[in-house]
Design a protein around this motif. Sequence first.
Motif, PDB file in Angstrom:
ATOM      1  N   ILE A  90       0.842  -1.202   0.000  1.00  0.00           N
ATOM      2  CA  ILE A  90       0.000   0.000   0.000  1.00  0.00           C
ATOM      3  C   ILE A  90       0.877   1.252   0.000  1.00  0.00           C
ATOM      4  O   ILE A  90       1.456   1.609   1.023  1.00  0.00           O
ATOM      5  N   PRO A  91       1.013   1.916  -1.159  1.00  0.00           N
ATOM      6  CA  PRO A  91       1.722   3.202  -1.152  1.00  0.00           C
ATOM      7  C   PRO A  91       0.834   4.254  -0.480  1.00  0.00           C
ATOM      8  O   PRO A  91      -0.364   4.343  -0.780  1.00  0.00           O
ATOM      9  N   LEU A  92       1.404   5.028   0.431  1.00  0.00           N
ATOM     10  CA  LEU A  92       0.647   6.060   1.147  1.00  0.00           C
ATOM     11  C   LEU A  92       1.267   7.415   0.847  1.00  0.00           C
ATOM     12  O   LEU A  92       2.472   7.515   0.654  1.00  0.00           O
ATOM     13  N   LYS A  93       0.440   8.468   0.865  1.00  0.00           N
ATOM     14  CA  LYS A  93       1.010   9.804   0.698  1.00  0.00           C
ATOM     15  C   LYS A  93       0.799  10.587   1.984  1.00  0.00           C
ATOM     16  O   LYS A  93      -0.200  10.398   2.684  1.00  0.00           O
ATOM     17  N   CYS A  94       1.753  11.459   2.252  1.00  0.00           N
ATOM     18  CA  CYS A  94       1.664  12.272   3.465  1.00  0.00           C
ATOM     19  C   CYS A  94       0.566  13.328   3.298  1.00  0.00           C
ATOM     20  O   CYS A  94       0.394  13.898   2.221  1.00  0.00           O
ATOM     21  N   HIS A  95      -0.182  13.558   4.364  1.00  0.00           N
ATOM     22  CA  HIS A  95      -1.099  14.703   4.420  1.00  0.00           C
ATOM     23  C   HIS A  95      -0.484  15.685   5.411  1.00  0.00           C
ATOM     24  O   HIS A  95      -0.010  15.274   6.465  1.00  0.00           O
ATOM     25  N   TYR A  96      -0.507  16.986   5.077  1.00  0.00           N
ATOM     26  CA  TYR A  96       0.382  17.914   5.783  1.00  0.00           C
ATOM     27  C   TYR A  96      -0.283  18.768   6.856  1.00  0.00           C
ATOM     28  O   TYR A  96       0.417  19.419   7.629  1.00  0.00           O
ATOM     29  N   GLN A  97      -1.597  18.798   6.891  1.00  0.00           N
ATOM     30  CA  GLN A  97      -2.245  19.687   7.855  1.00  0.00           C
ATOM     31  C   GLN A  97      -1.777  19.340   9.270  1.00  0.00           C
ATOM     32  O   GLN A  97      -1.753  18.171   9.655  1.00  0.00           O
ATOM     33  N   GLY A  98      -1.383  20.373  10.009  1.00  0.00           N
ATOM     34  CA  GLY A  98      -0.929  20.127  11.376  1.00  0.00           C
ATOM     35  C   GLY A  98       0.550  19.778  11.458  1.00  0.00           C
ATOM     36  O   GLY A  98       1.067  19.550  12.554  1.00  0.00           O
ATOM     37  N   THR A  99       1.250  19.735  10.310  1.00  0.00           N
ATOM     38  CA  THR A  99       2.700  19.492  10.321  1.00  0.00           C
ATOM     39  C   THR A  99       3.407  20.778   9.887  1.00  0.00           C
ATOM     40  O   THR A  99       2.777  21.709   9.389  1.00  0.00           O
ATOM     41  N   ASP A 100       4.746  20.801  10.038  1.00  0.00           N
ATOM     42  CA  ASP A 100       5.513  21.963   9.580  1.00  0.00           C
ATOM     43  C   ASP A 100       6.352  21.598   8.347  1.00  0.00           C
ATOM     44  O   ASP A 100       7.403  22.170   8.117  1.00  0.00           O
TER      45      ASP A 100
END
Length: 379
Positions: A259-269
């Motif tokens: 399962i390739p996953l992509k990062c979701h950025y909300q709440g990260t820097d």
Amino acid sequence: MPAVAESFKSGKLSRIADKVASGARLSPGDALELYDCADLPQIGRLAELARQRQAGAGQEQFVYYIHNMHINPTNYCAETCRFCSYANPREQSKAYHWSVDQVIAEAHKGARLGIAEIHLVGGLHPACNLDYYLDVLRRLKKELPHIHIKALTAVEIDYLSRLSGLSSNETLMALKEAGLDSMPGGGAEIFAPAVRKAMLVKKTPPSTWLTIHGIAHSLGIRSNATMLTGIGETAANKVDHMIMLREQQDKSGGFMCFIPLKCHYQGTDLLPEVTPPSEADLLKDIAISRILLDNFAHIKAYWIQLGAQLAQKALSFGADDMDGTIQEEKVTHAAGATTPLQLAAQQIESLIVQAGYVPVERDTVYNIVRIGNSSTAKA
Ligand code: SF4
């Protein structure tokens, strides 16, 4: 099959097409060549060639899904990976960990909706220790024996093992005896040391992650494998990651799905430090994993992360699984995913049929529950 490969003869990918058609294994250099190639439709066709080669006879057009639910017992985590907005929420009032009773109550809600699988993962909370999970598993098996329990990533197993002082083998044996049926593939992130360092990933190193899956496989616990992208990795990092998974699969053979996953950025820097993957990048990850991971039977287009439309498109790039109906999902949504929290089976079947494939409801280990058709999907 040779006729399909023939159509690549005039293209740049003819050498790799010949390999796929003949069942020869791709080298890391071949995979990098695919990442360098700008001809996305051709890569998709090649992945389809690989999918058809790998699928059982008469199953070339099958796309699988399952009736399932996610349960996340805690969003507190002892680790602080930079790409994670699920654990350790900035607002302390949003931090939680559930009692065993709360987990069981949640599972009963899913059971009333007819789910076949519980996907149970969470952060690393000292109160959610081995005894806690043994209780959870025993009660789930006693009260809902018909539901398959896919629980605890290798990172969680490693944490429970360290908390309890037991070896990974002993921890997994205890969990299996209590009711653990299979393991999810999370926590692998990307194996590249430099990226892990930049992302402050201090948890379970790649060698331990792979060893735990190998032990699980030796105990008859099947599992999945993931790869997280959009965190500063290169194409070479992705190829290395998949090669390490392929080697582990050669040794232990218990992986069901990649399962390739992509990062979701909300709440990260992380933005603009990293470049989010484009749609083409995500489709390439699906396609190249299908071609490179010749010993993984299934490649998942995880709709909750990709969105339903892109997951549907990924079916033409070698993916043959859309995951499940998922009654509730917190991890990706904590990071800003705007996908719905659930899709009805009928919606999933429609997406599959519209893409030209045959929807197949499965159980966790890919036994066929029901083969759908155009009329059921569009009804
Ligand atoms: S990614 Fe996993 S280990 Fe890292 S902080 Fe989030 S929940 Fe914890």
